[in-house]
Structure formats: C-alpha cells, structure tokens
Design a protein around this motif. Sequence first.
Motif, PDB file in Angstrom:
ATOM      1  N   PHE A  58     -78.144  49.116  32.480  1.00  0.00           N
ATOM      2  CA  PHE A  58     -77.481  47.851  32.775  1.00  0.00           C
ATOM      3  C   PHE A  58     -77.353  46.958  31.548  1.00  0.00           C
ATOM      4  O   PHE A  58     -77.056  45.778  31.669  1.00  0.00           O
ATOM      5  N   ALA A  59     -77.579  47.483  30.372  1.00  0.00           N
ATOM      6  CA  ALA A  59     -77.608  46.666  29.155  1.00  0.00           C
ATOM      7  C   ALA A  59     -76.331  45.848  28.960  1.00  0.00           C
ATOM      8  O   ALA A  59     -76.381  44.733  28.463  1.00  0.00           O
ATOM      9  N   ALA A  60     -75.195  46.368  29.359  1.00  0.00           N
ATOM     10  CA  ALA A  60     -73.930  45.662  29.148  1.00  0.00           C
ATOM     11  C   ALA A  60     -73.579  44.734  30.313  1.00  0.00           C
ATOM     12  O   ALA A  60     -72.589  44.022  30.257  1.00  0.00           O
ATOM     13  N   ILE A  61     -74.389  44.727  31.357  1.00  0.00           N
ATOM     14  CA  ILE A  61     -74.108  43.916  32.542  1.00  0.00           C
ATOM     15  C   ILE A  61     -75.054  42.728  32.550  1.00  0.00           C
ATOM     16  O   ILE A  61     -76.254  42.897  32.471  1.00  0.00           O
ATOM     17  N   THR A  62     -74.528  41.522  32.650  1.00  0.00           N
ATOM     18  CA  THR A  62     -75.391  40.344  32.685  1.00  0.00           C
ATOM     19  C   THR A  62     -75.572  39.814  34.105  1.00  0.00           C
ATOM     20  O   THR A  62     -76.542  39.155  34.401  1.00  0.00           O
ATOM     21  N   ARG A  63     -74.629  40.099  34.989  1.00  0.00           N
ATOM     22  CA  ARG A  63     -74.709  39.672  36.385  1.00  0.00           C
ATOM     23  C   ARG A  63     -74.260  40.842  37.246  1.00  0.00           C
ATOM     24  O   ARG A  63     -73.423  41.640  36.837  1.00  0.00           O
ATOM     25  N   ALA A  64     -74.782  40.913  38.449  1.00  0.00           N
ATOM     26  CA  ALA A  64     -74.386  41.994  39.350  1.00  0.00           C
ATOM     27  C   ALA A  64     -72.892  41.950  39.633  1.00  0.00           C
ATOM     28  O   ALA A  64     -72.267  42.976  39.868  1.00  0.00           O
ATOM     29  N   SER A  65     -72.284  40.758  39.570  1.00  0.00           N
ATOM     30  CA  SER A  65     -70.845  40.661  39.838  1.00  0.00           C
ATOM     31  C   SER A  65     -70.021  41.359  38.758  1.00  0.00           C
ATOM     32  O   SER A  65     -68.844  41.640  38.950  1.00  0.00           O
ATOM     33  N   ASP A  66     -70.642  41.670  37.599  1.00  0.00           N
ATOM     34  CA  ASP A  66     -69.948  42.421  36.556  1.00  0.00           C
ATOM     35  C   ASP A  66     -69.815  43.897  36.911  1.00  0.00           C
ATOM     36  O   ASP A  66     -69.045  44.609  36.305  1.00  0.00           O
ATOM     37  N   TYR A  67     -70.632  44.338  37.891  1.00  0.00           N
ATOM     38  CA  TYR A  67     -70.593  45.733  38.309  1.00  0.00           C
ATOM     39  C   TYR A  67     -69.318  45.962  39.113  1.00  0.00           C
ATOM     40  O   TYR A  67     -69.011  45.204  40.034  1.00  0.00           O
TER      41      TYR A  67
END
Length: 160
Positions: A145-154
Amino acid sequence: RARLFDFEGAGWSHSALAAAYCVASFCSCWCLARLPDGMREKMYSAYVDEHKVARSETFMRASVIAGTFLTLWGMRRSSGLVEENPILPPVDRSVNTARQYLLLRSEWLAGLSNHLPAVAQFGNLLNDAILARFPDTAVAEYPAFAAITRASDYAGDKAV
C-alpha cells in the motif's frame, strides 16, 4: 485489482472472529503494518456486503470484542521483546519490530472509546508510555500500500 483475505484462522467459528480481522486489521498476524486511512472501514464494508448479519451494531460490537481479545493476546506475546526490539519473525519477511507492533496495536486500542472506553484508556496509556520511552518508534505501512494514502485511492471493483 487486489482483494484482501486472511486464512490464518480458517475453520468453523463465529463469523465475528472473521470480521475482527477487518476491524482490528489482521489482529493475530505477526506481519502488522499501517494500512491507508479508511482501509479497515472499507474491508469491514466489503465483509458486510457479503455477510448481511454483520450489519447490526450487536455484530459489530462482537467483532470489536473479538478483535480486542486477539490484539491483546498478540501484544502479550511481543511485550517481553520491547527492550531488545528484534524484527519479528520470520525476519526475512517481517515488516516491523516488537516496538512497532506494540505501538500500532496500542493505537488501535486507543481508538476504541466508542466501543470499549476502558480499553481505549489503556491503549492511550500504553501508547504514551511506548513513545515516551522510545520516541523514535515509527510504524511502517504495508509495502503493498506504499503508494496509497487513503483507502479511497484504491480502485478495485469492491471497496476492500
């Protein structure tokens, strides 16, 4: 696309034990790391989508209690390692040390004020004690998940 799952406790048990892995992020796993903001909520939401009985507040409370029990059990296993602070086994795949593990677990416990206020108070005290004694303790994110800061980015097909 990615889907999160955990077979650590695969077998016949109360479904709140499975949901506990969503609310307490893999509560008995050794490989604990920080998830992006909101990811636990998305994981639980995906669980609820598939298991309708989980929509009740009673079920959520049972899941939080199960997650608390499993979290405290895991913390007990690591608490004697705080001074030495080894990388938790298996060392070739672990993402955290004993202090990082305990810090992240205590942060989760501290967030339980709406469900278990006394446990939340304990979590806050433990968190403060860890940071006071070992101020450089920081918790890494899961590498996936290193490139994801919020779950909404998924951008998966389901909110996982």
